[in-house]
Design an enzyme around this catalytic site. Structure first.
Site, PDB file in Angstrom:
ATOM      1  N   ASP A 166       0.988  -1.118  -0.173  1.00 45.07           N
ATOM      2  CA  ASP A 166      -0.075   0.003   0.132  1.00 45.07           C
ATOM      3  C   ASP A 166       1.267   1.179   0.120  1.00 45.07           C
ATOM      4  O   ASP A 166       1.352   1.538   1.022  1.00 45.07           O
ATOM      5  CB  ASP A 166      -1.348  -0.071   1.125  1.00 45.07           C
ATOM      6  CG  ASP A 166      -1.988   1.508   1.700  1.00 45.07           C
ATOM      7  OD1 ASP A 166      -2.131   2.126   0.268  1.00 45.07           O
ATOM      8  OD2 ASP A 166      -2.440   0.964   2.403  1.00 45.07           O
ATOM      9  N   ASP A 210      -2.606   0.571   7.237  1.00 40.75           N
ATOM     10  CA  ASP A 210      -1.946   0.722   6.031  1.00 40.75           C
ATOM     11  C   ASP A 210      -1.277  -0.743   6.002  1.00 40.75           C
ATOM     12  O   ASP A 210      -1.463  -1.695   4.474  1.00 40.75           O
ATOM     13  CB  ASP A 210      -0.429   1.247   5.866  1.00 40.75           C
ATOM     14  CG  ASP A 210      -0.870   2.769   6.479  1.00 40.75           C
ATOM     15  OD1 ASP A 210      -1.494   3.227   5.473  1.00 40.75           O
ATOM     16  OD2 ASP A 210      -0.693   3.758   7.148  1.00 40.75           O
ATOM     17  N   GLU A 214      -1.622  -1.457  -4.527  1.00 40.27           N
ATOM     18  CA  GLU A 214      -2.987  -0.299  -5.007  1.00 40.27           C
ATOM     19  C   GLU A 214      -2.365   0.190  -6.873  1.00 40.27           C
ATOM     20  O   GLU A 214      -1.491   1.339  -6.381  1.00 40.27           O
ATOM     21  CB  GLU A 214      -2.633   0.532  -3.936  1.00 40.27           C
ATOM     22  CG  GLU A 214      -5.007   0.959  -4.362  1.00 40.27           C
ATOM     23  CD  GLU A 214      -4.474   1.847  -2.910  1.00 40.27           C
ATOM     24  OE1 GLU A 214      -5.262   1.208  -1.901  1.00 40.27           O
ATOM     25  OE2 GLU A 214      -4.536   2.654  -2.362  1.00 40.27           O
TER      26      GLU A 214
END
Length: 167
Positions: A11, A144, A72
């Site tokens: 992430d 996260d 992502e």
């Protein structure tokens, strides 16, 4: 787990970067390896933060030996400055993965949430709780780290989707 593919989910960010590692073998449940965060110093210049990020991701790759890096995808709705900084962090992570010969896969945030929680508007708390439940963790990972695990899990469950952006 013999024959398993190790997936490193990331992430990306410029201050806090989540990471999560899973082993996945077709026909079996993904196995949790580790998750955590990389904290970058906000007071450091961007070039220094990107260097630290790249070095730390490289260290994770050497230590855990993943074959795939899943992250992502860039998303809309953030201001131009934030999008640029996020793009720089994503680029640093992708470059390190490519240098090490990893397959790189990207997934939009809503797709990741839908894949692991059941709907694309899941909250951070929903994702954290789902990761704790699915991997039988004593406590929920940070937001996260949970997002990074979710990104890795999304890759494990989406082998037929067009997703490749790297080697």
């Amino acid at each position: 787990m013999t024959g398993a593919t190790r997936i490193l989910g990331v992430d990306p960010g410029t201050r806090i970067v989540g990471y999560g590692l899973l082993d996945h073998q077709i026909g079996a449940r993904p196995v949790y390896i580790e998750c955590g965060v990389i904290r970058l110093r906000a007071e450091d210049p961007m070039a220094v933060r990107l260097s630290v990020l790249a070095r730390t991701i490289a260290e994770l790759i050497v230590e855990f030996g993943p074959r795939v890096l899943s992250l992502e995808a860039a998303f809309h709705g953030v201001n131009a400055s934030s999008a640029l900084k996020l793009g720089q962090a994503r680029g640093a992570v992708m470059a390190v993965a490519a240098e090490r010969g990893l397959e790189v896969a990207e997934y939009p945030p809503a797709y990741v949430k839908r894949a692991v929680v059941g709907h694309g508007r899941a909250s951070k708390q929903d994702v954290m709780a789902r990761m704790q439940l699915l991997f039988n963790l004593a406590r929920a990972p940070t937001a996260d780290a949970a997002d990074a695990l979710a990104i890795a899990l999304c890759h494990a469950h989406a082998p037929k989707l067009p997703r490749r952006t790297g080697p």
